[in-house]
Design an enzyme around this catalytic site. Sequence first.
Site, short mmCIF file in Angstrom:
data_model
loop_
_atom_site.label_atom_id
_atom_site.label_comp_id
_atom_site.label_asym_id
_atom_site.label_seq_id
_atom_site.Cartn_x
_atom_site.Cartn_y
_atom_site.Cartn_z
N SER A 171 34.70 -56.10 -81.74
CA SER A 171 34.37 -55.33 -80.54
C SER A 171 32.86 -55.09 -80.48
CB SER A 171 35.18 -54.05 -80.51
OG SER A 171 35.07 -53.41 -79.25
N ASP A 276 43.27 -58.67 -72.99
CA ASP A 276 42.03 -57.94 -73.17
C ASP A 276 41.23 -58.04 -71.88
OD1 ASP A 276 39.67 -56.78 -74.03
OD2 ASP A 276 39.41 -58.09 -75.77
N HIS A 306 42.93 -56.17 -77.48
CA HIS A 306 41.58 -55.91 -77.99
C HIS A 306 41.66 -55.14 -79.31
CE1 HIS A 306 37.24 -55.25 -77.49
NE2 HIS A 306 37.45 -54.07 -78.05
#
Length: 339
Positions: A171, A276, A306
Site C-alpha cells: 500500500s 481494489d 487491498h
Amino acid sequence: MAGDTPPHVVEDVPGVLQLLSDGSVVRGDESVLWPKDPLPDVPGVKWKDVLYHAAHALSVRVYRPESSSSVTGSSKLPVLVFFHGGGYCIGSYTQPHSHTYCLRVAAELPAVVLSVQYRLAPEHRLPAAIEDGKAFLLWLRGQAELGAGGTADRWLAESADFARTFMSGSSAGANLAHHVTVHAASTQTQLAAHPLRVAGYVLISAFFGGADRTAAEVNPPLDVTLTVDGSDMLWRLSLPVGASRDHPVANPFGPESPSLTPMDLPPVLVVAPESDVLLDHVLGYAARLREMGKAVEVAEFPGERHGFSGLQPFGEAANKLMRILRRFVYAGSARPTGL
C-alpha cells in the site's frame, strides 16, 4: 477569548485518527482495523530493533533466519527491505500482521528482512516519509560499507548479501518503495563500485493516485477494504496542504513528476489484487513502465482485496505470494546487474 470556538474535527478515521481545525491530531487504537484472529507463530527466525535515524528516533526491525543458508547454497542471504502500509497516516513496523508477514518472508524465502519505521502524517506530511526512506537507504549503504570490514551490525555482517537488496512495501509502503528505488537509481551512477546493489523491487497493492478518476474508482468492486472516499481522505491527510492527487508522490506519472524513462530501474514485481479501487492505478503503473522498456512482472490476484498480504498473512493468496516472491528474489539474485 470568550468568542473563540473550540476546535472541530476536519478529517476522521473513526476511532483511529482525527485531524482538528487547529491542526492538532488525536490518535486512537489502530487495532480496531485489524482482524482479531490469533496469528500462528513462525519458528526459526530471530528479530531485533536497530536505530537507523537518531534525530527522528526511527528504527528498523531486522529479521534473520536461524539457518542462514540460502537456496543458492550461499551463507549470505538476499536483503528484502519492507515498508508497511497505512496511507502514510497509520500503521507501524511493529503492527502484529506486518510483523508476521516479515517473519514469513524471512523464513520462507529465506532472506534478511528489514522492516522500516518512518514518520507519519498528518503530524509529518509528505515528503517526510520519502525523506526517511532516503535516510534509511543511506544508513543501509553505510552498513554495506562497514560489512566489507566486518564492522556492520553483527547480524547484517554475518548474513546479508547487500549486492542482492530488494525494496518492497504494501500500500503506502509500496508507494514509498517506488520512490526509494527511483532515488537509488538516480544516485547509483556515482556509486558504481558500491557493495549495495538494488536488484529489484516489489510493490504490493501500491497506493498510487491521480486527479482523474479511473474506472475502478468510478465503479468500485464490492466489499473493498479501502474505499475511494477513504483513499481520498488519506491523501488529504498526508500530502502537503492544498496539493492534489497529481502531486509527484501520489502520481508517478503526473504533470509535475520527473520522467522515469531515463532511469535505470531494476526489475519490478507488481502485485495487483483484483478487488481494489486502486487496481487501475497499479496496472497502469506496470503498463507505463513496460512502454518505457523496463522489466516488469505483474502478479494478479483475482478476488483478493487491498492489503490482503497483511490482513490474511497465512491465507491461500498469501501462500501464493510467498512462492512468487521467492522466485522473483532468487531469479533477481542470479541477475548480474541491478542498480
